[in-house]
Design an enzyme around this catalytic site. Structure first.
Site, PDB file in Angstrom:
ATOM      1  N   MET A   1       3.249   2.099 -12.317  1.00 41.14           N
ATOM      2  CA  MET A   1       4.048   1.311 -11.366  1.00 41.14           C
ATOM      3  C   MET A   1       5.427   1.945 -11.212  1.00 41.14           C
ATOM      4  O   MET A   1       6.040   2.332 -12.212  1.00 41.14           O
ATOM      5  CB  MET A   1       4.171  -0.121 -11.892  1.00 41.14           C
ATOM      6  CG  MET A   1       2.813  -0.730 -12.201  1.00 41.14           C
ATOM      7  SD  MET A   1       2.837  -2.481 -12.611  1.00 41.14           S
ATOM      8  CE  MET A   1       3.104  -2.402 -14.350  1.00 41.14           C
TER       9      MET A   1
ATOM     10  N   SER B   1      -7.211  -2.257 -19.210  1.00 36.53           N
ATOM     11  CA  SER B   1      -5.805  -2.058 -18.841  1.00 36.53           C
ATOM     12  C   SER B   1      -4.953  -2.533 -20.016  1.00 36.53           C
ATOM     13  O   SER B   1      -5.209  -3.595 -20.580  1.00 36.53           O
ATOM     14  CB  SER B   1      -5.508  -2.876 -17.580  1.00 36.53           C
ATOM     15  OG  SER B   1      -4.135  -3.210 -17.523  1.00 36.53           O
TER      16      SER B   1
ATOM     17  N   MET C   1       0.083   2.491  -8.574  1.00 33.11           N
ATOM     18  CA  MET C   1       0.751   1.468  -7.751  1.00 33.11           C
ATOM     19  C   MET C   1       2.150   2.007  -7.451  1.00 33.11           C
ATOM     20  O   MET C   1       3.150   1.546  -8.009  1.00 33.11           O
ATOM     21  CB  MET C   1       0.798   0.145  -8.519  1.00 33.11           C
ATOM     22  CG  MET C   1      -0.574  -0.498  -8.645  1.00 33.11           C
ATOM     23  SD  MET C   1      -0.580  -1.938  -9.723  1.00 33.11           S
ATOM     24  CE  MET C   1      -0.827  -1.151 -11.289  1.00 33.11           C
TER      25      MET C   1
ATOM     26  N   HIS D   1      -4.626   4.186 -12.010  1.00 32.08           N
ATOM     27  CA  HIS D   1      -4.384   3.304 -10.859  1.00 32.08           C
ATOM     28  C   HIS D   1      -2.918   3.438 -10.466  1.00 32.08           C
ATOM     29  O   HIS D   1      -2.031   2.906 -11.133  1.00 32.08           O
ATOM     30  CB  HIS D   1      -4.734   1.870 -11.290  1.00 32.08           C
ATOM     31  CG  HIS D   1      -4.471   0.831 -10.261  1.00 32.08           C
ATOM     32  ND1 HIS D   1      -4.489  -0.522 -10.530  1.00 32.08           N
ATOM     33  CD2 HIS D   1      -4.192   0.927  -8.921  1.00 32.08           C
ATOM     34  CE1 HIS D   1      -4.225  -1.205  -9.434  1.00 32.08           C
ATOM     35  NE2 HIS D   1      -4.036  -0.352  -8.445  1.00 32.08           N
TER      36      HIS D   1
ATOM     37  N   HIS E   1      -7.947   2.153 -18.382  1.00 27.31           N
ATOM     38  CA  HIS E   1      -7.395   1.980 -17.033  1.00 27.31           C
ATOM     39  C   HIS E   1      -5.871   2.089 -17.149  1.00 27.31           C
ATOM     40  O   HIS E   1      -5.230   1.260 -17.799  1.00 27.31           O
ATOM     41  CB  HIS E   1      -7.825   0.607 -16.501  1.00 27.31           C
ATOM     42  CG  HIS E   1      -7.317   0.277 -15.139  1.00 27.31           C
ATOM     43  ND1 HIS E   1      -7.988   0.621 -13.984  1.00 27.31           N
ATOM     44  CD2 HIS E   1      -6.204  -0.379 -14.744  1.00 27.31           C
ATOM     45  CE1 HIS E   1      -7.310   0.173 -12.929  1.00 27.31           C
ATOM     46  NE2 HIS E   1      -6.206  -0.424 -13.365  1.00 27.31           N
TER      47      HIS E   1
ATOM     48  N   ASP F   1      -2.413   1.809 -15.543  1.00 24.40           N
ATOM     49  CA  ASP F   1      -1.644   1.251 -14.428  1.00 24.40           C
ATOM     50  C   ASP F   1      -0.285   1.936 -14.358  1.00 24.40           C
ATOM     51  O   ASP F   1       0.509   1.838 -15.295  1.00 24.40           O
ATOM     52  CB  ASP F   1      -1.440  -0.256 -14.639  1.00 24.40           C
ATOM     53  CG  ASP F   1      -2.705  -1.055 -14.419  1.00 24.40           C
ATOM     54  OD1 ASP F   1      -3.327  -0.909 -13.350  1.00 24.40           O
ATOM     55  OD2 ASP F   1      -3.088  -1.825 -15.322  1.00 24.40           O
TER      56      ASP F   1
ATOM     57  N   ASP G   1     -10.221  -5.406 -10.049  1.00 25.56           N
ATOM     58  CA  ASP G   1      -9.083  -5.346 -10.975  1.00 25.56           C
ATOM     59  C   ASP G   1      -8.211  -6.597 -10.868  1.00 25.56           C
ATOM     60  O   ASP G   1      -7.626  -6.860  -9.822  1.00 25.56           O
ATOM     61  CB  ASP G   1      -8.249  -4.100 -10.633  1.00 25.56           C
ATOM     62  CG  ASP G   1      -7.122  -3.853 -11.607  1.00 25.56           C
ATOM     63  OD1 ASP G   1      -7.040  -4.558 -12.632  1.00 25.56           O
ATOM     64  OD2 ASP G   1      -6.322  -2.935 -11.336  1.00 25.56           O
TER      65      ASP G   1
HETATM   66  C1  DX5 Z   1      -2.394  -5.426 -11.925  1.00 29.69           C
HETATM   67  C2  DX5 Z   1      -3.028  -4.276 -12.668  1.00 29.69           C
HETATM   68  C3  DX5 Z   1      -4.203  -4.675 -13.490  1.00 29.69           C
HETATM   69  C4  DX5 Z   1      -3.888  -5.674 -14.559  1.00 29.69           C
HETATM   70  C5  DX5 Z   1      -5.121  -6.210 -15.197  1.00 29.69           C
HETATM   71  O1  DX5 Z   1      -1.316  -4.940 -11.231  1.00 29.69           O
HETATM   72  O2  DX5 Z   1      -3.459  -3.302 -11.753  1.00 29.69           O
HETATM   73  O3  DX5 Z   1      -4.883  -3.546 -13.973  1.00 29.69           O
HETATM   74  O4  DX5 Z   1      -3.029  -5.181 -15.526  1.00 29.69           O
HETATM   75  O5  DX5 Z   1      -4.736  -7.156 -16.130  1.00 29.69           O
HETATM   76  P1  DX5 Z   1      -5.400  -8.602 -16.254  1.00 29.69           P
HETATM   77  O6  DX5 Z   1      -6.820  -8.396 -16.665  1.00 29.69           O
HETATM   78  O7  DX5 Z   1      -4.571  -9.275 -17.304  1.00 29.69           O
HETATM   79  O8  DX5 Z   1      -5.292  -9.265 -14.917  1.00 29.69           O
HETATM   80 ZN    ZN Z   2      -4.890  -1.760 -12.387  1.00 31.46          ZN
END
Ligand code: DX5
Ligand code: ZN
Length: 214
Positions: free
Chosen positions: A34, A6, A65, A63, A30, A32, A173
């Site tokens: 948001m 990520s 969110m 992913h 990965h 993310d 995760d």
């Molecule tokens: C959290 C994300 C993760 C996160 C992982 O909301 O979905 O993917 O960025 O980062 P670390 O490894 O720093 O927790």
């Molecule tokens: Zn994530």
């Protein structure tokens, strides 16, 4: 152990971070996403994702969110390097509809569960998904502390998979680093996501290697 990286918390500019992951030994990038609604931070639009991954080679583990994951599916499915599209169980009133929508595009589909969500809620979905993403931090930010209280869910998911011959991979995760990787491994995950531990270091591959070899 498969490792997805990520890139949302990094010591390097975005483009350079993605390039470093792409040129290295990670199994997945990965991504993310948001929306500032399902989680308080807002980051990428689909157009940004398309632009960011035009030149990359690694498969993408997306992913979502976001509150209306269904609105992202069609456009994401057009990006060739997208392998998994993962939605949150908590994000939609009828997750099965979004799961079916993703399956129809030919992409693999994942279901993510927040730390407080029990596996029992997603049991009816398990025969339909290719990945279960167990959140080991509250979604929304990198760099948080790993919650080992979620590990029993990985064990339950493994048992259910064995009993029913389900096909999903189990991914975890949040907060994965040199100290927590062994806990994740022992619980039986197939894959981990790691962000700040990798992207806030001077040698991404050295750290990815350590996670992979655990
Ligand atoms: C959290 C994300 C993760 C996160 C992982 O909301 O979905 O993917 O960025 O980062 P670390 O490894 O720093 O927790
Ligand atoms: Zn994530």
């Amino acid at each position: 152990m498969k490792v997805g990286v990520s890139f949302i918390s990094s010591d390097y500019p975005l483009e350079e971070t993605i390039q470093k992951i792409d040129e290295g030994i990670a199994d997945y990038i990965h991504v993310d996403v948001m929306d500032g609604n399902f989680v308080s931070t807002k980051n990428f639009e689909i157009a940004d994702i398309k632009k960011m991954f035009k030149q990359t080679n690694k498969p993408l583990d997306v992913h979502l969110m976001v509150c209306s994951p269904n609105k992202y599916v069609r456009d994401l499915a057009k990006i060739p390097s997208v392998e998994y599209i993962t939605i949150h169980y908590e994000s939609h009133r009828r997750p099965i509809d979004v799961i079916n929508m993703i399956k129809h595009t030919g992409k693999k589909v994942g279901i993510a569960i927040n730390p407080e969500t029990k596996v029992s809620h997603i049991v009816p979905l398990l025969s339909h998904v290719d990945q279960v993403l167990v959140m080991s931090v509250k979604p929304g930010a990198g760099g948080q502390k790993f919650m080992d209280s979620v590990l029993y869910k990985v064990e339950t998911l493994k048992e259910l998979r064995e009993e029913n011959n389900y096909k999903y991979v189990i991914n975890i995760d949040g907060g994965i680093n040199a100290d927590t990787i062994s806990l994740a491994k022992e619980s039986g995950v197939d894959m981990v996501v790691s962000g700040s531990y990798i992207c806030k270091s001077s040698d991404f591959d050295e750290r990815i290697k350590l996670l992979k070899e655990c």
